[in-house]
Design an enzyme around this catalytic site. Structure first.
Site, PDB file in Angstrom:
ATOM      1  N   MET A  30       0.812  -1.160  -0.088  1.00 41.63           N
ATOM      2  CA  MET A  30       0.002  -0.067   0.040  1.00 41.63           C
ATOM      3  C   MET A  30       0.888   1.368   0.073  1.00 41.63           C
ATOM      4  SD  MET A  30      -3.429  -0.831   2.268  1.00 41.63           S
ATOM      5  CE  MET A  30      -3.001  -0.530   3.710  1.00 41.63           C
ATOM      6  N   LEU A  33       6.607   3.089   1.253  1.00 39.14           N
ATOM      7  CA  LEU A  33       7.772   1.957   1.477  1.00 39.14           C
ATOM      8  C   LEU A  33       8.414   2.419   2.417  1.00 39.14           C
ATOM      9  CD1 LEU A  33       8.275   1.331  -2.346  1.00 39.14           C
ATOM     10  CD2 LEU A  33       6.359   0.261  -0.751  1.00 39.14           C
ATOM     11  N   GLU A  35      11.819  -0.483   4.879  1.00 43.36           N
ATOM     12  CA  GLU A  35      12.921  -1.485   4.530  1.00 43.36           C
ATOM     13  C   GLU A  35      12.254  -2.765   4.600  1.00 43.36           C
ATOM     14  OE1 GLU A  35      16.198  -0.450   6.952  1.00 43.36           O
ATOM     15  OE2 GLU A  35      16.913  -2.367   6.845  1.00 43.36           O
ATOM     16  N   HIS A  37       9.158  -3.594   3.133  1.00 37.90           N
ATOM     17  CA  HIS A  37       8.779  -3.626   1.703  1.00 37.90           C
ATOM     18  C   HIS A  37       9.748  -3.916   0.882  1.00 37.90           C
ATOM     19  CE1 HIS A  37       5.476  -0.849   3.103  1.00 37.90           C
ATOM     20  NE2 HIS A  37       4.838  -1.957   2.719  1.00 37.90           N
ATOM     21  N   SER A 185       4.876   1.307   8.327  1.00 40.92           N
ATOM     22  CA  SER A 185       4.520   2.787   7.802  1.00 40.92           C
ATOM     23  C   SER A 185       3.926   3.603   9.284  1.00 40.92           C
ATOM     24  CB  SER A 185       3.595   2.578   6.814  1.00 40.92           C
ATOM     25  OG  SER A 185       3.856   1.668   5.990  1.00 40.92           O
TER      26      SER A 185
END
Ligand code: PAF
Length: 288
Positions: A30, A33, A35, A37, A185
């Site tokens: 989603m 980003l 680390e 991801h 996030s």
């Protein structure tokens, strides 16, 4: 890296690559980003010919009082990070492209009545809907999911089993800050004090692992230990600390086989989740 926003373009392109025998690795995200991801993308890079990442803040998986509108977004930075992690195709659809004219609603009946699923009604219905669409659009050989959201991994594995998606689900271990806090996030929403307290979540899970290694086998003993540490060492409020078999997410009365200890803690503006998955053989010595 190519950026694509249109379903039929990405579908046609990837179909033709697949026909040439290329292996496709897929990382659904989603955006915003971090680390975690990028680790998924790097794992995909090693095992596939083409790496596709999707960035789509999926409205269907947010409840009415959740943070869909304020969910952090930074498309330019995301594109630069995705390219640096070796992504070949960034699929970046609009909500209309994904959902206009939809007439089917998916509903998950197993593995969702516990943990976050029981607190976020409809969340996993939204997740399986978008993931099914993305699997049909991308046609990946391998799809990469982080174990930080272990319930999501369990639900997606159920989805692939039930709907016979020809996709191999790769479970990728949680990426952590140096002090143990799981990357998320939502960590940007923590105040300075909360950020200093937040590593207690993982360290209490590691304590639990040590207690289990020492032979403790009653779930409630472990849960109480974690609860006491979080209550006394953080300003967060425990939403849940629960233990289930993994990936079935069923109740267990003794800590045997593969199981998950998962927790969610609410801070002022962020609700953090974390977990550890432990495998314990029957033979190991027990004391309670
Ligand atoms: O884990 C996420 O970011 C989302 O739930 C996913 C898998 C991309 C579906 O929207």
């Amino acid at each position: 890296m190519q950026k694509m926003t249109n379903i039929s373009s990405v579908q046609e392109y990837l179909l033709s690559e697949k026909r040439q025998g290329k292996k496709i690795g897929f990382v659904p995200t989603m955006g915003f980003l971090h680390e975690g991801h990028l680790t998924l993308a790097e794992a995909a890079r090693k095992e596939n010919d083409i790496v596709v990442m999707s960035i789509f803040v999926n409205p269907l998986q947010f409840g009415p009082n959740e943070d869909f509108e304020s969910y952090p977004r930074n498309p330019e930075r995301d594109a630069a990070l995705a390219a640096s992690a070796g992504v070949d195709i960034l699929f970046f659809p609009e909500a209309d492209e994904m959902y206009s004219g939809s007439s089917i609603k998916m509903h998950v009946t197993e593995r969702t009545d516990v943990l976050c699923g029981s607190r976020r009604t409809g969340h996993f219905d939204g997740v399986v809907t978008v993931v099914s669409k993305l699997f049909n659009i991308i046609g990946p050989d391998n799809a990469y999911f982080g174990l930080k959201d272990a319930q999501q991994v369990a639900v997606i594995e159920g989805l692939v089993h039930d709907l016979n998606f020809p996709v191999n689900i790769v479970r990728v271990p949680t990426v952590r800050e140096e002090d143990g806090l799981a990357k998320s996030s939502r960590n940007v929403y923590l105040s300075e004090t909360e950020r200093a307290e937040a590593p207690v979540l993982y360290s209490s899970l590691k304590d639990a692992e040590s207690l289990i290694e020492e032979g403790k086998s009653i779930p409630q003993t472990i849960i109480s230990h974690i609860q006491n540490r979080i209550n006394s060492e953080t300003s967060g409020t425990v939403d849940y600390i629960e233990i289930y078999s993994f990936p079935e997410l069923e109740d267990i009365h003794s800590l045997q086989g593969e199981f998950i200890i998962a927790l969610a803690v609410k801070f002022q503006k962020a609700r953090l989740i974390d977990n550890i998955i432990i495998k314990k053989s029957q033979e190991e010595k027990q004391n309670v």
